[in-house]
Design a protein around this motif. Sequence first.
Motif, PDB file in Angstrom:
ATOM      1  N   LYS A 127       0.847  -1.191   0.000  1.00 39.96           N
ATOM      2  CA  LYS A 127       0.000   0.000   0.000  1.00 39.96           C
ATOM      3  C   LYS A 127       0.883   1.242   0.000  1.00 39.96           C
ATOM      4  CE  LYS A 127      -2.543  -1.037   3.575  1.00 39.96           C
ATOM      5  NZ  LYS A 127      -3.631  -1.004   4.592  1.00 39.96           N
ATOM      6  N   ILE A 128       0.431   2.273  -0.674  1.00 38.64           N
ATOM      7  CA  ILE A 128       1.224   3.500  -0.813  1.00 38.64           C
ATOM      8  C   ILE A 128       1.601   4.111   0.536  1.00 38.64           C
ATOM      9  CG2 ILE A 128       1.140   5.897  -1.632  1.00 38.64           C
ATOM     10  CD1 ILE A 128      -0.334   4.859  -4.108  1.00 38.64           C
ATOM     11  N   PRO A 129       0.674   4.254   1.498  1.00 32.77           N
ATOM     12  CA  PRO A 129       1.097   4.790   2.807  1.00 32.77           C
ATOM     13  C   PRO A 129       2.195   3.958   3.458  1.00 32.77           C
ATOM     14  CG  PRO A 129      -1.289   4.792   2.617  1.00 32.77           C
ATOM     15  CD  PRO A 129      -0.777   4.014   1.453  1.00 32.77           C
ATOM     16  N   MET A 130       2.125   2.638   3.283  1.00 34.84           N
ATOM     17  CA  MET A 130       3.151   1.754   3.836  1.00 34.84           C
ATOM     18  C   MET A 130       4.496   2.001   3.160  1.00 34.84           C
ATOM     19  SD  MET A 130       3.285  -2.410   3.687  1.00 34.84           S
ATOM     20  CE  MET A 130       1.706  -2.588   4.494  1.00 34.84           C
ATOM     21  N   LEU A 131       4.469   2.174   1.840  1.00 36.14           N
ATOM     22  CA  LEU A 131       5.704   2.412   1.102  1.00 36.14           C
ATOM     23  C   LEU A 131       6.352   3.729   1.505  1.00 36.14           C
ATOM     24  CD1 LEU A 131       4.612   1.258  -2.479  1.00 36.14           C
ATOM     25  CD2 LEU A 131       5.997  -0.006  -0.820  1.00 36.14           C
ATOM     26  N   LEU A 132       5.535   4.755   1.735  1.00 36.39           N
ATOM     27  CA  LEU A 132       6.071   6.053   2.138  1.00 36.39           C
ATOM     28  C   LEU A 132       6.766   5.966   3.497  1.00 36.39           C
ATOM     29  CD1 LEU A 132       3.141   8.394   1.018  1.00 36.39           C
ATOM     30  CD2 LEU A 132       5.333   8.031  -0.117  1.00 36.39           C
ATOM     31  N   ASN A 133       6.154   5.254   4.430  1.00 35.93           N
ATOM     32  CA  ASN A 133       6.770   5.071   5.750  1.00 35.93           C
ATOM     33  C   ASN A 133       8.014   4.197   5.667  1.00 35.93           C
ATOM     34  OD1 ASN A 133       5.246   6.306   8.155  1.00 35.93           O
ATOM     35  ND2 ASN A 133       3.595   5.527   6.872  1.00 35.93           N
ATOM     36  N   GLU A 134       7.957   3.204   4.789  1.00 35.31           N
ATOM     37  CA  GLU A 134       9.110   2.329   4.604  1.00 35.31           C
ATOM     38  C   GLU A 134      10.304   3.121   4.084  1.00 35.31           C
ATOM     39  OE1 GLU A 134      10.269  -1.754   2.134  1.00 35.31           O
ATOM     40  OE2 GLU A 134       8.205  -1.029   2.173  1.00 35.31           O
ATOM     41  N   ALA A 135      10.058   4.003   3.099  1.00 33.75           N
ATOM     42  CA  ALA A 135      11.131   4.843   2.551  1.00 33.75           C
ATOM     43  C   ALA A 135      11.667   5.799   3.610  1.00 33.75           C
ATOM     44  CB  ALA A 135      10.613   5.621   1.346  1.00 33.75           C
ATOM     45  N   LYS A 136      10.796   6.295   4.453  1.00 33.67           N
ATOM     46  CA  LYS A 136      11.199   7.250   5.496  1.00 33.67           C
ATOM     47  C   LYS A 136      12.120   6.597   6.523  1.00 33.67           C
ATOM     48  CE  LYS A 136       9.266  10.115   9.200  1.00 33.67           C
ATOM     49  NZ  LYS A 136       8.013  10.575   9.858  1.00 33.67           N
ATOM     50  N   LEU A 138      13.517   3.220   6.354  1.00 36.12           N
ATOM     51  CA  LEU A 138      14.510   2.270   5.872  1.00 36.12           C
ATOM     52  C   LEU A 138      15.260   2.750   4.635  1.00 36.12           C
ATOM     53  CD1 LEU A 138      12.441  -1.006   6.371  1.00 36.12           C
ATOM     54  CD2 LEU A 138      14.285  -0.149   7.817  1.00 36.12           C
ATOM     55  N   GLY A 139      14.825   3.861   4.067  1.00 37.21           N
ATOM     56  CA  GLY A 139      15.520   4.410   2.914  1.00 37.21           C
ATOM     57  C   GLY A 139      14.817   4.111   1.606  1.00 37.21           C
ATOM     58  N   LEU A 140      14.975   5.032   0.645  1.00 41.90           N
ATOM     59  CA  LEU A 140      14.295   4.907  -0.646  1.00 41.90           C
ATOM     60  C   LEU A 140      14.769   3.685  -1.430  1.00 41.90           C
ATOM     61  CD1 LEU A 140      12.317   6.183  -2.652  1.00 41.90           C
ATOM     62  CD2 LEU A 140      14.228   7.504  -3.588  1.00 41.90           C
ATOM     63  N   LYS A 141      16.077   3.429  -1.412  1.00 38.48           N
ATOM     64  CA  LYS A 141      16.617   2.295  -2.158  1.00 38.48           C
ATOM     65  C   LYS A 141      16.049   0.979  -1.637  1.00 38.48           C
ATOM     66  CE  LYS A 141      20.949   0.105  -3.590  1.00 38.48           C
ATOM     67  NZ  LYS A 141      22.431   0.167  -3.518  1.00 38.48           N
ATOM     68  N   PHE A 142      16.018   0.846  -0.315  1.00 39.01           N
ATOM     69  CA  PHE A 142      15.455  -0.366   0.288  1.00 39.01           C
ATOM     70  C   PHE A 142      14.005  -0.550  -0.142  1.00 39.01           C
ATOM     71  CE2 PHE A 142      13.061  -2.621   3.490  1.00 39.01           C
ATOM     72  CZ  PHE A 142      13.893  -3.664   3.865  1.00 39.01           C
ATOM     73  N   MET A 143      13.229   0.539  -0.099  1.00 40.36           N
ATOM     74  CA  MET A 143      11.811   0.456  -0.449  1.00 40.36           C
ATOM     75  C   MET A 143      11.618   0.043  -1.898  1.00 40.36           C
ATOM     76  SD  MET A 143       9.170   2.154  -2.163  1.00 40.36           S
ATOM     77  CE  MET A 143       9.489   3.913  -2.243  1.00 40.36           C
ATOM     78  N   ILE A 144      12.390   0.625  -2.809  1.00 40.72           N
ATOM     79  CA  ILE A 144      12.241   0.317  -4.237  1.00 40.72           C
ATOM     80  C   ILE A 144      12.600  -1.143  -4.531  1.00 40.72           C
ATOM     81  CG2 ILE A 144      13.155   0.790  -6.545  1.00 40.72           C
ATOM     82  CD1 ILE A 144      13.454   3.718  -5.682  1.00 40.72           C
TER      83      ILE A 144
END
Length: 237
Positions: A127-136, A138-144
């Motif tokens: 889910k997009i909200p989850m991805l935004l928190n994940e990037a915040k 754990l970092g953008l690279k990790f999320m992608i």
Amino acid sequence: MSKAVKFIKSNLFLLSVVIAYLVLTIIRPPLGVLGIKNSGYYIKEMLMIMPVIFVLTALLDTWVPKETIIKFLGREAKTKGMVLSFLLGSISAGPIYAAFPFCVMLHKKGASIRNIIIILSSWAVIKIPMLLNEAKFLGLKFMIVRWIITVIAILIFANITNKIVKDKDLPQRKVKEKSGVTINRDACMGCTICTKKYPQLFQMDSKKATVKEYSDLDMELLDSAIKSCPVKAIEYN
């Protein structure tokens, strides 16, 4: 005695959970109390969220024609259907259990098993909200990287499940309660909406809707109950 046995069989899982909590509370009181508090929290959350989900599902079922669902989420939708399924799951709100009545409605109107798996999986893990928190955190690279791997895994599992599970394996049975009125007891979620819309006709039995004895039908009330059912489990022929 037969009613007691029927009640136990109908609520076997629930009774097992209650017994497990009692045993845990006796053996480890702090852990048992914590488990009960957590369960109470989730039950309260469900009671607040599920009525809204039922209403939204009923509205979507009414507004979106079956032909549209088949066109965009059916077996022949292919890549277009998979992309839309990922989008629907990713922009969803609420916990994963809120997706189940929504997916029941989609399947009944022609969505494929594969696309339902994609919607459920996306709803749960990308889910997009989850991805935004994940990037915040754990970092953008990790999320992608995690998103790409997860999408690939979802596609693999969706296609495997689509080959193993067939449409007929999902609840389809319609039980004829009385002449003219048909209820799909497998699809019925026990939301009690029909009993509130037409209490003279419908009642609850073992957390499922059934039909009372009747001589005449109020077609206006029956039509209201049919349209209000979130999973469209009621039919009249």
